[in-house]
Design an enzyme around this catalytic site. Structure first.
Site, PDB file in Angstrom:
ATOM      1  N   GLU A 191      -0.179   7.990  -6.980  1.00 29.01           N
ATOM      2  CA  GLU A 191      -1.247   7.794  -5.994  1.00 29.01           C
ATOM      3  C   GLU A 191      -2.075   9.065  -5.797  1.00 29.01           C
ATOM      4  O   GLU A 191      -3.230   8.998  -5.391  1.00 29.01           O
ATOM      5  CB  GLU A 191      -0.645   7.316  -4.655  1.00 29.01           C
ATOM      6  CG  GLU A 191      -1.555   6.367  -3.911  1.00 29.01           C
ATOM      7  CD  GLU A 191      -0.876   5.659  -2.736  1.00 29.01           C
ATOM      8  OE1 GLU A 191      -1.297   4.546  -2.408  1.00 29.01           O
ATOM      9  OE2 GLU A 191       0.060   6.225  -2.136  1.00 29.01           O
ATOM     10  N   HIS A 209      21.225   2.590 -21.503  1.00 28.56           N
ATOM     11  CA  HIS A 209      21.547   1.284 -22.071  1.00 28.56           C
ATOM     12  C   HIS A 209      20.398   0.298 -21.864  1.00 28.56           C
ATOM     13  O   HIS A 209      20.594  -0.914 -21.947  1.00 28.56           O
ATOM     14  CB  HIS A 209      22.834   0.758 -21.434  1.00 28.56           C
ATOM     15  CG  HIS A 209      23.982   1.711 -21.615  1.00 28.56           C
ATOM     16  ND1 HIS A 209      24.845   1.639 -22.678  1.00 28.56           N
ATOM     17  CD2 HIS A 209      24.345   2.799 -20.888  1.00 28.56           C
ATOM     18  CE1 HIS A 209      25.725   2.630 -22.581  1.00 28.56           C
ATOM     19  NE2 HIS A 209      25.433   3.350 -21.514  1.00 28.56           N
ATOM     20  N   LYS A 253      -6.925  -4.985  -1.154  1.00 27.80           N
ATOM     21  CA  LYS A 253      -6.629  -5.320   0.249  1.00 27.80           C
ATOM     22  C   LYS A 253      -7.723  -6.216   0.819  1.00 27.80           C
ATOM     23  O   LYS A 253      -7.444  -7.209   1.479  1.00 27.80           O
ATOM     24  CB  LYS A 253      -6.609  -4.036   1.100  1.00 27.80           C
ATOM     25  CG  LYS A 253      -5.284  -3.339   1.182  1.00 27.80           C
ATOM     26  CD  LYS A 253      -5.362  -2.327   2.328  1.00 27.80           C
ATOM     27  CE  LYS A 253      -4.578  -1.082   2.017  1.00 27.80           C
ATOM     28  NZ  LYS A 253      -4.853   0.030   2.920  1.00 27.80           N
TER      29      LYS A 253
HETATM   30  O1  PA5 Z   1       0.676   7.641   0.650  1.00 33.01           O
HETATM   31  C1  PA5 Z   1      -0.132   6.969   1.256  1.00 33.01           C
HETATM   32  O2  PA5 Z   1      -1.078   7.475   1.886  1.00 33.01           O
HETATM   33  C2  PA5 Z   1       0.002   5.464   1.296  1.00 33.01           C
HETATM   34  O3  PA5 Z   1       0.987   5.044   0.417  1.00 33.01           O
HETATM   35  C3  PA5 Z   1       0.353   4.995   2.700  1.00 33.01           C
HETATM   36  O4  PA5 Z   1       1.523   5.655   3.128  1.00 33.01           O
HETATM   37  C4  PA5 Z   1       0.572   3.475   2.779  1.00 33.01           C
HETATM   38  O5  PA5 Z   1      -0.576   2.802   2.348  1.00 33.01           O
HETATM   39  C5  PA5 Z   1       0.891   3.049   4.211  1.00 33.01           C
HETATM   40  O6  PA5 Z   1      -0.100   3.465   5.093  1.00 33.01           O
HETATM   41  P1  PA5 Z   1       0.199   3.651   6.631  1.00 33.01           P
HETATM   42  O7  PA5 Z   1       1.153   4.789   6.792  1.00 33.01           O
HETATM   43  O8  PA5 Z   1      -1.120   3.924   7.273  1.00 33.01           O
HETATM   44  O9  PA5 Z   1       0.816   2.372   7.135  1.00 33.01           O
END
Ligand code: PA5
Length: 396
Positions: A258, A280, A383
């Site tokens: 990410e 394995h 989303k």
């Molecule tokens: O690393 C990140 O920023 C994302 O993976 C968020 O943690 C995830 O989308 C969840 O968001 P939030 O903490 O606002 O619920």
């Protein structure tokens, strides 16, 4: 700093990277470091007043994976099966069957929910919160005793619930929040010594600041990853040889994917393997398949226990570590790049070191790839479409 790095020599090709990075740190541009070193954090972390048998953490992505990694590493394996211990359950999914059966089987009066969402509005977390909040009300229990909220946004859905609230900094990216309240509250409830986790993180940061390039672990990890990626090894296999570190791999995968997956042209694709199990499963591909991979092994030198194998001269610890070395050497012999982070023993301090080291590596890689490490615009489109679909379905 106790953890060590064993790797093929990486050339330091990014001069001044560390100096420029540290200048940015002093300007507050890498908030995960300030948060990890925050001395007041422990005092601010308010645990539930009562001891609960079950702690259910509602959160997803960066609001779950760090906490899961820490708890798997430091909460003794299978401790929840011991008498009078607390069971921690991270609900980072909304599978309807799972949620139904969980709600049928838990004793609500013995359960505390920690709802974690930086934005306070993430649909999966908010939906689970609504579901369990109603269950608590229906059971005539007081939600204030059964919920803790962690969020950065007092005006988000969760922030406005009037339940016990812990706020986190708005500029702290979710996947870099493991050493904040987000990752450390469950650990504190589990009586894990979080001061020692912080001590480990601080020692890793000191190491990064002081050590010259040729001995600097985060820098070497980043240079190695980048150089081999540019040479076509754009899949990074993170390969812990430890049950306690298997969820660490999930945390690291999210951190890398990410943070760095931002342009079509460049960026690593991380995947997970766990040793020896995946010898394995995936090893055949790794050894003889496409030469597009590099490896980061996590090796635990000394485990807390080393059961003897009856009739043999070696222990399970000897076996797991020999298998790790065998795999690494076979890959290296085939010309496949590998690195190993050697953890002398899994303790609060070494886990703090490991987290800070890998966060620094990814933050440095963000600079090398010239991307914004801390945002994730690519997850928004799906989303939006999902929201259109669900509203259309409901109104049809
Ligand atoms: O690393 C990140 O920023 C994302 O993976 C968020 O943690 C995830 O989308 C969840 O968001 P939030 O903490 O606002 O619920």
């Amino acid at each position: 700093m106790q953890i060590r790095l064993s790797s093929q020599i990486a050339e330091i090709s990014h001069s001044n990277l560390k100096e420029n990075f540290l200048k940015e740190v002093s300007k507050g541009l890498h908030p995960f470091i300030d948060s990890a070193l925050d001395k007041n954090l422990i005092k601010r972390l308010k645990t539930p007043k009562k001891n609960f048998k079950k702690i259910i953490i509602l959160g997803i992505g960066g609001s779950a994976l760090g906490g899961i990694a820490v708890m798997r590493a430091l909460y003794r394996p299978l401790k929840h099966m011991e008498k009078d211990s607390t069971h921690f359950f991270f609900l980072d999914q909304i599978d309807p069957d799972l949620i139904f059966h969980l709600s049928e089987n838990i004793s609500l009066k013995d359960t505390h929910f920690i709802a974690i969402s930086k934005s306070g509005n993430t649909i999966e977390t908010v939906s689970l919160f609504k579901f369990f909040y109603k269950k608590i009300l229906d059971a005539k229990l007081n939600p204030k005793d059964h919920f803790t909220i962690i969020t950065a946004e007092k005006n988000g859905f969760l922030g406005k619930t009037n339940l016990p609230l812990i706020t986190i900094p708005k500029n702290l990216s979710g996947r870099f929040s493991v050493l904040s309240e987000v990752g450390l509250l469950p650990a504190k409830i589990a009586k894990i010594d979080i001061a020692k986790i912080q001590k480990g993180a601080s020692s890793a940061f000191e190491h990064f600041k002081k050590e010259p390039a040729e001995k600097n672990i985060p820098l070497l990890l980043a240079e190695h990853q980048f150089a081999h990626d540019r040479a076509g090894k754009n899949i990074t296999v993170v390969f812990p040889y430890s049950y306690r570190l298997n969820r660490f791999a999930d945390w690291y995968i999210q951190l890398m994917a990410e943070s760095l997956g931002k342009t079509p042209e460049i960026g690593p694709t991380p995947i997970r393997a766990v040793g020896p199990t995946d010898q394995h499963s995936q090893l055949q591909l790794f050894m003889e398949g496409p030469r597009n991979k590099q490896f980061l092994f996590l090796e635990v030198e000394h485990h807390h226990h080393a059961p003897q194998i009856p009739g043999e001269t070696y222990t399970l610890e000897d076996l797991v570590n020999a298998e790790k070395k065998g795999t690494e050497q076979a890959l290296a012999k085939a010309g496949i790049p590998t690195q190993t982070l050697i953890i002398p023993k899994i303790t609060e301090e070494t886990i703090g070191e490991l987290i800070m080291t890998l966060e620094l590596q990814i933050a440095l890689l963000g600079k090398m790839y010239s991307v914004n490490t801390y945002n994730q615009p690519g997850v928004e489109e799906g989303k939006k479409i999902a929201m259109k679909i669900i509203h259309r379905t409901i109104h049809e």
